[in-house]
Scaffold this motif. Structure first.
Motif, PDB file in Angstrom:
ATOM      1  N   ASP A 251       0.802  -1.100  -0.141  1.00 58.06           N
ATOM      2  CA  ASP A 251       0.163   0.167   0.112  1.00 58.06           C
ATOM      3  C   ASP A 251       1.032   1.231  -0.078  1.00 58.06           C
ATOM      4  O   ASP A 251       0.337   2.413   0.443  1.00 58.06           O
ATOM      5  N   GLY A 252       2.206   0.994  -0.268  1.00 54.66           N
ATOM      6  CA  GLY A 252       2.889   2.230  -0.291  1.00 54.66           C
ATOM      7  C   GLY A 252       2.804   2.936  -1.692  1.00 54.66           C
ATOM      8  O   GLY A 252       3.399   2.476  -2.826  1.00 54.66           O
ATOM      9  N   TYR A 253       2.101   3.962  -1.525  1.00 48.55           N
ATOM     10  CA  TYR A 253       1.650   4.739  -2.814  1.00 48.55           C
ATOM     11  C   TYR A 253       2.727   5.904  -3.070  1.00 48.55           C
ATOM     12  O   TYR A 253       3.089   6.706  -2.119  1.00 48.55           O
ATOM     13  N   GLU A 254       3.350   5.837  -3.911  1.00 46.84           N
ATOM     14  CA  GLU A 254       4.269   7.007  -4.393  1.00 46.84           C
ATOM     15  C   GLU A 254       3.737   8.232  -4.269  1.00 46.84           C
ATOM     16  O   GLU A 254       2.646   8.307  -4.911  1.00 46.84           O
ATOM     17  N   LYS A 255       4.299   9.168  -3.889  1.00 48.79           N
ATOM     18  CA  LYS A 255       3.913  10.615  -3.773  1.00 48.79           C
ATOM     19  C   LYS A 255       3.973  11.227  -5.356  1.00 48.79           C
ATOM     20  O   LYS A 255       3.086  12.294  -5.362  1.00 48.79           O
ATOM     21  N   ASP A 256       4.643  10.724  -5.943  1.00 45.72           N
ATOM     22  CA  ASP A 256       4.699  11.279  -7.384  1.00 45.72           C
ATOM     23  C   ASP A 256       4.373  10.336  -8.373  1.00 45.72           C
ATOM     24  O   ASP A 256       5.338   9.809  -9.129  1.00 45.72           O
ATOM     25  N   PRO A 257       3.089  10.063  -8.435  1.00 44.04           N
ATOM     26  CA  PRO A 257       2.571   8.691  -9.458  1.00 44.04           C
ATOM     27  C   PRO A 257       2.985   9.027 -10.671  1.00 44.04           C
ATOM     28  O   PRO A 257       2.960   8.394 -11.907  1.00 44.04           O
ATOM     29  N   ALA A 258       3.132  10.372 -11.124  1.00 47.84           N
ATOM     30  CA  ALA A 258       3.309  10.720 -12.545  1.00 47.84           C
ATOM     31  C   ALA A 258       4.805  10.185 -13.022  1.00 47.84           C
ATOM     32  O   ALA A 258       4.748   9.841 -14.331  1.00 47.84           O
ATOM     33  N   MET A 259       5.541   9.972 -12.066  1.00 47.84           N
ATOM     34  CA  MET A 259       6.865   9.668 -12.425  1.00 47.84           C
ATOM     35  C   MET A 259       7.148   8.062 -12.352  1.00 47.84           C
ATOM     36  O   MET A 259       7.933   7.529 -12.957  1.00 47.84           O
ATOM     37  N   THR A 260       6.269   7.185 -11.661  1.00 53.06           N
ATOM     38  CA  THR A 260       6.657   5.833 -11.467  1.00 53.06           C
ATOM     39  C   THR A 260       5.367   5.130 -11.688  1.00 53.06           C
ATOM     40  O   THR A 260       4.350   5.361 -11.353  1.00 53.06           O
ATOM     41  N   ASN A 261       5.558   3.836 -12.249  1.00 52.51           N
ATOM     42  CA  ASN A 261       4.420   3.046 -12.638  1.00 52.51           C
ATOM     43  C   ASN A 261       4.030   2.425 -11.091  1.00 52.51           C
ATOM     44  O   ASN A 261       4.975   2.136 -10.414  1.00 52.51           O
ATOM     45  N   GLN A 262       2.819   2.238 -10.957  1.00 49.78           N
ATOM     46  CA  GLN A 262       2.158   1.879  -9.806  1.00 49.78           C
ATOM     47  C   GLN A 262       1.500   0.520  -9.837  1.00 49.78           C
ATOM     48  O   GLN A 262       0.981   0.128 -11.045  1.00 49.78           O
ATOM     49  N   TYR A 263       1.278  -0.180  -8.705  1.00 49.54           N
ATOM     50  CA  TYR A 263       0.814  -1.445  -8.587  1.00 49.54           C
ATOM     51  C   TYR A 263      -0.862  -1.417  -9.042  1.00 49.54           C
ATOM     52  O   TYR A 263      -1.688  -0.973  -8.356  1.00 49.54           O
ATOM     53  N   CYS A 264      -1.234  -2.265  -9.916  1.00 49.93           N
ATOM     54  CA  CYS A 264      -2.754  -2.464 -10.092  1.00 49.93           C
ATOM     55  C   CYS A 264      -3.309  -3.422  -9.307  1.00 49.93           C
ATOM     56  O   CYS A 264      -2.804  -4.799  -9.146  1.00 49.93           O
ATOM     57  N   PRO A 265      -4.415  -3.153  -8.472  1.00 49.66           N
ATOM     58  CA  PRO A 265      -5.157  -3.895  -7.530  1.00 49.66           C
ATOM     59  C   PRO A 265      -5.998  -4.992  -8.278  1.00 49.66           C
ATOM     60  O   PRO A 265      -6.463  -6.358  -7.668  1.00 49.66           O
ATOM     61  N   LEU A 266      -5.831  -4.903  -9.546  1.00 52.93           N
ATOM     62  CA  LEU A 266      -6.851  -5.966 -10.410  1.00 52.93           C
ATOM     63  C   LEU A 266      -5.923  -7.273 -10.985  1.00 52.93           C
ATOM     64  O   LEU A 266      -5.886  -8.160 -10.898  1.00 52.93           O
ATOM     65  N   CYS A 267      -5.212  -6.559 -11.815  1.00 56.57           N
ATOM     66  CA  CYS A 267      -4.108  -7.535 -12.762  1.00 56.57           C
ATOM     67  C   CYS A 267      -2.845  -7.936 -12.020  1.00 56.57           C
ATOM     68  O   CYS A 267      -1.993  -8.608 -12.468  1.00 56.57           O
ATOM     69  N   ARG A 268      -2.550  -6.902 -10.922  1.00 53.03           N
ATOM     70  CA  ARG A 268      -1.295  -6.923 -10.234  1.00 53.03           C
ATOM     71  C   ARG A 268      -0.229  -6.799 -10.920  1.00 53.03           C
ATOM     72  O   ARG A 268       1.011  -7.163 -10.641  1.00 53.03           O
ATOM     73  N   ARG A 269      -0.242  -5.975 -11.783  1.00 49.77           N
ATOM     74  CA  ARG A 269       0.998  -5.560 -12.410  1.00 49.77           C
ATOM     75  C   ARG A 269       1.264  -4.138 -12.122  1.00 49.77           C
ATOM     76  O   ARG A 269       0.641  -3.324 -11.679  1.00 49.77           O
ATOM     77  N   GLU A 270       2.592  -3.604 -12.376  1.00 50.51           N
ATOM     78  CA  GLU A 270       3.173  -2.199 -11.918  1.00 50.51           C
ATOM     79  C   GLU A 270       2.877  -1.655 -13.091  1.00 50.51           C
ATOM     80  O   GLU A 270       3.915  -1.206 -13.983  1.00 50.51           O
ATOM     81  N   THR A 271       1.770  -1.189 -13.783  1.00 55.14           N
ATOM     82  CA  THR A 271       1.544  -0.814 -14.909  1.00 55.14           C
ATOM     83  C   THR A 271       0.389   0.536 -14.970  1.00 55.14           C
ATOM     84  O   THR A 271      -0.214   0.864 -15.759  1.00 55.14           O
ATOM     85  N   ALA A 272       0.572   1.091 -13.629  1.00 53.27           N
ATOM     86  CA  ALA A 272      -0.638   2.181 -13.412  1.00 53.27           C
ATOM     87  C   ALA A 272       0.046   3.374 -13.426  1.00 53.27           C
ATOM     88  O   ALA A 272       1.206   3.520 -12.687  1.00 53.27           O
ATOM     89  N   GLN A 273      -0.499   4.428 -13.959  1.00 49.44           N
ATOM     90  CA  GLN A 273      -0.103   5.929 -13.997  1.00 49.44           C
ATOM     91  C   GLN A 273      -1.437   6.835 -13.553  1.00 49.44           C
ATOM     92  O   GLN A 273      -2.524   6.456 -13.775  1.00 49.44           O
ATOM     93  N   LEU A 274      -0.958   8.042 -13.068  1.00 49.57           N
ATOM     94  CA  LEU A 274      -1.919   9.058 -12.742  1.00 49.57           C
ATOM     95  C   LEU A 274      -2.783   9.398 -13.870  1.00 49.57           C
ATOM     96  O   LEU A 274      -2.377   9.514 -15.065  1.00 49.57           O
ATOM     97  N   TYR A 275      -4.281   9.256 -13.742  1.00 54.61           N
ATOM     98  CA  TYR A 275      -5.317   9.457 -14.955  1.00 54.61           C
ATOM     99  C   TYR A 275      -5.837  10.723 -14.629  1.00 54.61           C
ATOM    100  O   TYR A 275      -5.979  11.485 -15.483  1.00 54.61           O
ATOM    101  N   PHE A 276      -6.239  10.952 -13.326  1.00 54.69           N
ATOM    102  CA  PHE A 276      -7.238  12.308 -13.016  1.00 54.69           C
ATOM    103  C   PHE A 276      -6.702  12.618 -11.552  1.00 54.69           C
ATOM    104  O   PHE A 276      -6.607  11.456 -10.557  1.00 54.69           O
ATOM    105  N   LYS A 277      -6.852  13.757 -11.235  1.00 58.08           N
ATOM    106  CA  LYS A 277      -6.781  14.251 -10.087  1.00 58.08           C
ATOM    107  C   LYS A 277      -8.038  15.338  -9.684  1.00 58.08           C
ATOM    108  O   LYS A 277      -8.378  16.157 -10.410  1.00 58.08           O
ATOM    109  N   ASP A 278      -8.577  15.108  -8.424  1.00 60.11           N
ATOM    110  CA  ASP A 278      -9.742  16.123  -8.082  1.00 60.11           C
ATOM    111  C   ASP A 278      -9.012  16.852  -6.736  1.00 60.11           C
ATOM    112  O   ASP A 278      -8.236  16.419  -6.142  1.00 60.11           O
ATOM    113  N   ARG A 279     -10.262  17.411  -6.148  1.00 55.62           N
ATOM    114  CA  ARG A 279      -9.969  18.343  -4.955  1.00 55.62           C
ATOM    115  C   ARG A 279      -9.576  17.235  -3.625  1.00 55.62           C
ATOM    116  O   ARG A 279      -8.738  17.416  -2.721  1.00 55.62           O
TER     117      ARG A 279
END
Ligand SMILES: [Zn+2]
Length: 223
Positions: A3-31
């Motif tokens: 659950d270590g979520y990188e603070k700069d997700p735009a820079m690093t691929n993140q872990y996907c909770p469905l397919c379990r690959r490190e292939t996720a990146q920032l998609y959208f941000k709201d308040r």
């Protein structure tokens, strides 16, 4: 699961909770939250750092859950119940996964001669029902709440008999442009969002037959 979520997700691929690959990146941000997108299975998800605790979630549901007797809610559910009823053999046995405090869908199916076991993390937490096998499983307005979708969906799929149908109701991601103004993402308990491609990935992963019954109604049939 990390659950270590990188603070700069735009820079690093993140872990996907469905397919379990490190292939996720920032998609959208709201308040309030960030939303990541997995390039492998197309899931959009909120990182764990933004999830409600169990108690916060329960307090939110207690304020917002639907009433079993509410006619509008029953009409809404009938968009899933009617096509499901059309294909169930008489006296089928099913599971309403994530039934909530007022199991309206189960009542509708039981009125037509089927039997329905109930499971809900908050309102019907009886883990023994997840050790049995069913002819059908309903998951209406529940997938979007799953914290660990790979674990939870795998366990649920294991409860379905061969030839059985899993009837899903969840609103689907269409595009990033539509996502930006999508009210569905603003519910703080909605933490994962499927698209048609995510469901295609899941069907392939499970070797299931996939049917898009309506915009937000999907059936997966077990081989
Ligand atoms: Zn993924």
């Amino acid at each position: 699961m990390p659950d270590g979520y990188e603070k700069d997700p735009a820079m690093t691929n993140q872990y996907c909770p469905l397919c379990r690959r490190e292939t996720a990146q920032l998609y959208f941000k709201d308040r309030k939250r960030d939303y990541l997108h997995c390039s492998h299975c197309d899931l959009v998800f909120v990182p764990p750092a933004f999830h409600f605790s169990y108690a916060e979630e329960r307090a939110y549901y207690d304020l917002h859950e639907n009433d079993v007797g509410d006619a509008g809610y029953r009409r809404f559910l009938s968009r899933c119940a009617e096509p499901l009823l059309a294909r169930l053999p008489a006296a089928s046995r099913g599971l309403d996964f994530g039934c909530g405090p007022g199991p309206a869908l189960a009542a509708m199916l039981e009125a037509r001669g089927h039997s329905v076991a109930l499971y809900d993390r908050h309102y019907a937490n009886h883990p023994q029902v997840l050790k049995e096998q069913y002819d059908f499983i309903c998951a209406t307005e529940v997938l979007e709440h799953l914290h660990n979708p790979e674990d939870e969906l795998t366990r649920l799929w294991g409860c379905l008999k061969p030839g059985g149908v899993m009837a899903i109701m969840t609103k689907l991601v269409i595009s990033r442009e539509r996502f930006a103004n999508w009210h569905y993402k603003n519910d703080p308990t909605h933490i994962i969002f499927f698209s048609r491609d995510t469901l295609r990935w899941l069907a392939c992963h499970w070797q299931a037959q996939l049917e898009f019954v309506a915009d937000d109604v999907i059936f997966l049939t077990k081989p």
